[in-house]
Design a protein around this motif. Structure first.
Motif, PDB file in Angstrom:
ATOM      1  N   THR A  22      51.870  37.878  37.990  1.00 15.18           N
ATOM      2  CA  THR A  22      52.171  37.740  36.565  1.00 15.18           C
ATOM      3  C   THR A  22      53.671  37.550  36.395  1.00 15.18           C
ATOM      4  OG1 THR A  22      52.546  40.102  36.156  1.00 15.18           O
ATOM      5  CG2 THR A  22      50.272  39.307  35.994  1.00 15.18           C
ATOM      6  N   LEU A  23      54.064  37.200  35.192  1.00 12.85           N
ATOM      7  CA  LEU A  23      55.474  37.234  34.820  1.00 12.85           C
ATOM      8  C   LEU A  23      55.618  38.350  33.800  1.00 12.85           C
ATOM      9  CD1 LEU A  23      58.107  35.658  35.473  1.00 12.85           C
ATOM     10  CD2 LEU A  23      57.822  34.545  33.262  1.00 12.85           C
ATOM     11  N   ASP A  24      56.420  39.360  34.128  1.00 14.06           N
ATOM     12  CA  ASP A  24      56.572  40.539  33.280  1.00 14.06           C
ATOM     13  C   ASP A  24      57.825  40.438  32.420  1.00 14.06           C
ATOM     14  OD1 ASP A  24      54.323  41.523  34.450  1.00 14.06           O
ATOM     15  OD2 ASP A  24      55.325  43.084  35.616  1.00 14.06           O
ATOM     16  N   VAL A  25      57.667  40.681  31.130  1.00 19.20           N
ATOM     17  CA  VAL A  25      58.794  40.808  30.210  1.00 19.20           C
ATOM     18  C   VAL A  25      58.921  42.296  29.894  1.00 19.20           C
ATOM     19  CG1 VAL A  25      59.759  40.145  27.985  1.00 19.20           C
ATOM     20  CG2 VAL A  25      58.332  38.522  29.252  1.00 19.20           C
ATOM     21  N   ARG A  26      59.941  42.929  30.453  1.00 14.73           N
ATOM     22  CA  ARG A  26      60.085  44.387  30.368  1.00 14.73           C
ATOM     23  C   ARG A  26      61.264  44.770  29.487  1.00 14.73           C
ATOM     24  NH1 ARG A  26      63.309  47.483  33.536  1.00 14.73           N
ATOM     25  NH2 ARG A  26      63.486  45.829  35.096  1.00 14.73           N
ATOM     26  N   GLN A  27      61.016  45.687  28.545  1.00 18.20           N
ATOM     27  CA  GLN A  27      62.063  46.198  27.671  1.00 18.20           C
ATOM     28  C   GLN A  27      62.006  47.725  27.642  1.00 18.20           C
ATOM     29  OE1 GLN A  27      62.790  43.741  23.947  1.00 18.20           O
ATOM     30  NE2 GLN A  27      60.682  43.136  24.388  1.00 18.20           N
ATOM     31  N   THR A  28      63.178  48.352  27.636  1.00 17.36           N
ATOM     32  CA  THR A  28      63.263  49.803  27.526  1.00 17.36           C
ATOM     33  C   THR A  28      63.514  50.172  26.075  1.00 17.36           C
ATOM     34  OG1 THR A  28      64.179  49.943  29.762  1.00 17.36           O
ATOM     35  CG2 THR A  28      64.431  51.878  28.351  1.00 17.36           C
ATOM     36  N   PRO A  98      48.752  21.972  39.121  1.00 15.98           N
ATOM     37  CA  PRO A  98      50.113  21.692  38.658  1.00 15.98           C
ATOM     38  C   PRO A  98      50.357  22.073  37.205  1.00 15.98           C
ATOM     39  CG  PRO A  98      48.853  19.667  38.890  1.00 15.98           C
ATOM     40  CD  PRO A  98      48.029  20.742  39.513  1.00 15.98           C
ATOM     41  N   ASP A  99      49.310  22.139  36.382  1.00 19.17           N
ATOM     42  CA  ASP A  99      49.490  22.487  34.979  1.00 19.17           C
ATOM     43  C   ASP A  99      49.145  23.938  34.678  1.00 19.17           C
ATOM     44  OD1 ASP A  99      50.242  19.860  34.347  1.00 19.17           O
ATOM     45  OD2 ASP A  99      48.153  19.256  34.081  1.00 19.17           O
ATOM     46  N   ASP A 100      48.755  24.692  35.690  1.00 22.17           N
ATOM     47  CA  ASP A 100      48.364  26.082  35.486  1.00 22.17           C
ATOM     48  C   ASP A 100      49.583  26.987  35.413  1.00 22.17           C
ATOM     49  OD1 ASP A 100      45.677  25.399  35.544  1.00 22.17           O
ATOM     50  OD2 ASP A 100      45.520  25.682  37.705  1.00 22.17           O
ATOM     51  N   ALA A 101      49.373  28.171  34.844  1.00 19.23           N
ATOM     52  CA  ALA A 101      50.454  29.148  34.716  1.00 19.23           C
ATOM     53  C   ALA A 101      49.889  30.549  34.913  1.00 19.23           C
ATOM     54  CB  ALA A 101      51.111  29.049  33.340  1.00 19.23           C
ATOM     55  N   PRO A 102      50.714  31.478  35.401  1.00 22.68           N
ATOM     56  CA  PRO A 102      50.241  32.857  35.567  1.00 22.68           C
ATOM     57  C   PRO A 102      50.204  33.582  34.232  1.00 22.68           C
ATOM     58  CG  PRO A 102      52.551  32.718  36.150  1.00 22.68           C
ATOM     59  CD  PRO A 102      52.109  31.308  35.845  1.00 22.68           C
ATOM     60  N   ALA A 103      49.549  34.727  34.233  1.00 24.44           N
ATOM     61  CA  ALA A 103      49.538  35.570  33.040  1.00 24.44           C
ATOM     62  C   ALA A 103      50.935  36.119  32.778  1.00 24.44           C
ATOM     63  CB  ALA A 103      48.553  36.717  33.233  1.00 24.44           C
ATOM     64  N   VAL A 104      51.213  36.406  31.516  1.00 28.66           N
ATOM     65  CA  VAL A 104      52.466  37.041  31.122  1.00 28.66           C
ATOM     66  C   VAL A 104      52.151  38.429  30.591  1.00 28.66           C
ATOM     67  CG1 VAL A 104      54.468  36.933  29.594  1.00 28.66           C
ATOM     68  CG2 VAL A 104      53.547  34.831  30.601  1.00 28.66           C
ATOM     69  N   ARG A 116      55.121  53.755  30.526  1.00 27.91           N
ATOM     70  CA  ARG A 116      55.121  52.381  30.073  1.00 27.91           C
ATOM     71  C   ARG A 116      53.849  52.053  29.299  1.00 27.91           C
ATOM     72  NH1 ARG A 116      51.431  53.297  33.707  1.00 27.91           N
ATOM     73  NH2 ARG A 116      50.999  51.847  35.375  1.00 27.91           N
ATOM     74  N   ALA A 117      54.011  51.138  28.359  1.00 33.46           N
ATOM     75  CA  ALA A 117      52.882  50.559  27.627  1.00 33.46           C
ATOM     76  C   ALA A 117      52.854  49.082  27.963  1.00 33.46           C
ATOM     77  CB  ALA A 117      53.045  50.778  26.127  1.00 33.46           C
ATOM     78  N   VAL A 118      51.669  48.571  28.338  1.00 33.35           N
ATOM     79  CA  VAL A 118      51.568  47.204  28.836  1.00 33.35           C
ATOM     80  C   VAL A 118      50.524  46.440  28.045  1.00 33.35           C
ATOM     81  CG1 VAL A 118      51.117  45.765  30.862  1.00 33.35           C
ATOM     82  CG2 VAL A 118      52.173  48.015  31.146  1.00 33.35           C
ATOM     83  N   ALA A 119      50.882  45.256  27.628  1.00 30.80           N
ATOM     84  CA  ALA A 119      49.923  44.309  27.050  1.00 30.80           C
ATOM     85  C   ALA A 119      49.864  43.119  27.986  1.00 30.80           C
ATOM     86  CB  ALA A 119      50.349  43.872  25.651  1.00 30.80           C
ATOM     87  N   SER A 120      48.657  42.824  28.504  1.00 31.24           N
ATOM     88  CA  SER A 120      48.534  41.771  29.500  1.00 31.24           C
ATOM     89  C   SER A 120      47.126  41.224  29.479  1.00 31.24           C
ATOM     90  CB  SER A 120      48.866  42.326  30.894  1.00 31.24           C
ATOM     91  OG  SER A 120      48.808  41.302  31.875  1.00 31.24           O
ATOM     92  N   ALA A 123      43.254  38.323  35.609  1.00 32.71           N
ATOM     93  CA  ALA A 123      43.123  37.000  36.219  1.00 32.71           C
ATOM     94  C   ALA A 123      42.053  36.145  35.560  1.00 32.71           C
ATOM     95  CB  ALA A 123      42.809  37.141  37.711  1.00 32.71           C
ATOM     96  N   THR A 124      41.153  36.764  34.800  1.00 35.19           N
ATOM     97  CA  THR A 124      40.102  35.966  34.173  1.00 35.19           C
ATOM     98  C   THR A 124      40.567  35.295  32.898  1.00 35.19           C
ATOM     99  OG1 THR A 124      39.273  37.831  32.887  1.00 35.19           O
ATOM    100  CG2 THR A 124      38.347  37.518  35.088  1.00 35.19           C
ATOM    101  N   LEU A 125      41.754  35.702  32.376  1.00 33.89           N
ATOM    102  CA  LEU A 125      42.226  35.156  31.115  1.00 33.89           C
ATOM    103  C   LEU A 125      43.648  34.627  31.195  1.00 33.89           C
ATOM    104  CD1 LEU A 125      40.908  37.938  28.703  1.00 33.89           C
ATOM    105  CD2 LEU A 125      39.961  35.654  28.984  1.00 33.89           C
ATOM    106  N   ALA A 126      44.134  34.372  32.402  1.00 31.23           N
ATOM    107  CA  ALA A 126      45.522  33.958  32.558  1.00 31.23           C
ATOM    108  C   ALA A 126      45.816  32.710  31.748  1.00 31.23           C
ATOM    109  CB  ALA A 126      45.831  33.700  34.035  1.00 31.23           C
ATOM    110  N   THR A 127      47.046  32.664  31.234  1.00 31.44           N
ATOM    111  CA  THR A 127      47.438  31.574  30.349  1.00 31.44           C
ATOM    112  C   THR A 127      47.444  30.247  31.081  1.00 31.44           C
ATOM    113  OG1 THR A 127      48.835  33.130  29.164  1.00 31.44           O
ATOM    114  CG2 THR A 127      49.269  30.798  28.821  1.00 31.44           C
TER     115      THR A 127
END
Length: 362
Positions: A22-28, A98-104, A116-120, A123-127
């Motif tokens: 995944t690509l994680d966007v992490r904020q404190t 080539p047009d696929d992307a991982p989940a964020v 931590r609280a995570v919204a994700s 693999a069955t719903l990756a963007t």
């Protein structure tokens, strides 16, 4: 002149991690916002995440080579993830299009507690751009387009195992994980499961797993542990009869060794040798994000290093001993992870990294 014989050369440690990136966007933040509320974050980090990807980067940080079989894709988000993994020395085998992307994943870390609280999405719903509008390559699919459960969708899976001394699977992308684990088991390569949660079809994967390391929240769909954390009476209940029943039920599905982590509590281990516990060293918690992934990565790194010591494939006694030693090592790395931000913050302490590397069996 007497003949001389060279001692066998142990295999060079190489881990294959198969699963989610995944690509994680992490904020404190000081606290997680409520409905219709905005809060100001203390910091921001964008980095690769996902159980298999974090395990792979843990291995490379420990000086053990790692190969990651996953679906990342060539979209902008996928390129960012791939470049980050390459910077951390992970060899990526990308079976996405080539047009696929991982989940964020969006991650909010509470500064005072490190929780931590995570919204994700898994693999069955990756963007994926245009998801649902065409066949694509199934970047977000656990079955893959046209793939029967447990089938071998790509001949590259055999090549992915070349030279590998230990395998980690995280339960995602089961169309890749099941044949990889089955082939590894047939070759006598130890297979470790990162059991974060139950996923449909996981029983097919467990049939080819040697060591299953489960999260505190793991539960079977029907059977021991199904009540989960909310239905148990504190940690004593989680680590008592219910936990023992769960581990034995998981072992009955295939693994010789089953273990369950409990945060700062002891890791419970079950094998044919009986019950054991691994004490977790206390730390001042900064961030628990990815600590479980680090635990699994350090476990499989240890097992990759001792692969040459295994007496025979499927030797339950040897696996139990190796797994217990691996977990004793891994909890120290995971604890260090909790004392630093993110899943890789601990690697900034060069002294700690050197000590962990020196502790690995070579």
């Amino acid at each position: 002149m007497a003949a001389t014989y060279a001692a066998p050369v142990p295999p060079s440690p190489l881990v294959l991690a198969c699963g989610l990136t995944t690509l994680d966007v992490r904020q404190t933040v000081d606290r997680v916002p409520g409905p219709d509320e905005k809060v100001v974050a203390r910091d921001l980090a964008v980095e690769v995440g996902g159980p298999a990807a974090n395990a792979a980067t843990t291995c490379t940080a420990l000086g053990v080579r790692a190969r990651l079989l996953t679906r990342v894709g060539g979209a902008a988000v996928g390129r960012i993830a791939g470049e980050d993994l390459a910077r951390h020395g992970v060899q990526v085998l990308d079976l996405a299009g080539p047009d696929d992307a991982p989940a964020v994943s969006t991650v909010l870390v509470t500064a005072a507690t490190g929780q931590r609280a995570v919204a994700s999405v898994n693999a069955t719903l990756a963007t994926r751009p245009g998801a649902g509008s065409g066949a694509g390559s199934g970047a977000g699919s656990d079955a893959g387009p046209g793939a029967a459960p447990g089938s071998r969708p790509d001949a590259r899976l055999d090549a992915a195992l070349d030279g590998v001394t230990a395998v980690l699977v995280d339960g995602h992308h089961l169309d890749l994980a099941v044949p990889v684990a089955a082939t590894a088991r047939a070759r006598g390569v130890v297979v470790v499961l990162d059991g974060g949660s139950w996923k449909p079809g996981l029983e097919r994967l467990l049939a080819h797993v040697d060591v299953a390391v489960l999260s505190a929240d793991f539960r079977l769909p029907d059977g021991p542990g199904r009540e989960g954390r909310e239905g148990r009476e504190g940690r004593e209940g989680r680590e008592g009869r219910d936990g023992a029943d769960l581990l034995e039920a998981v072992r009955a599905l295939g693994p010789a060794v089953a273990a369950q982590s409990h945060g700062e509590g002891a890791v419970e281990v079950r094998s044919a040798a009986g019950a054991q516990h691994v004490t977790v060293p206390p730390v001042a918690v900064v961030d628990t994000l990815g600590a479980g992934d680090v635990l699994h990565g350090a476990t499989v790194a240890w097992l990759a290093c001792v692969a040459g010591r295994r007496e025979a494939p499927g030797d339950g006694g040897s696996e139990a001993l190796d797994a217990f030693d691996a977990l004793r090592f891994a909890v120290t790395v995971a604890s260090a992870s909790c004392a630093a931000p993110g899943a890789r913050g601990w690697t900034a302490d060069a002294g700690a990294v050197d000590r962990f590397r020196a502790a690995l069996p070579r």
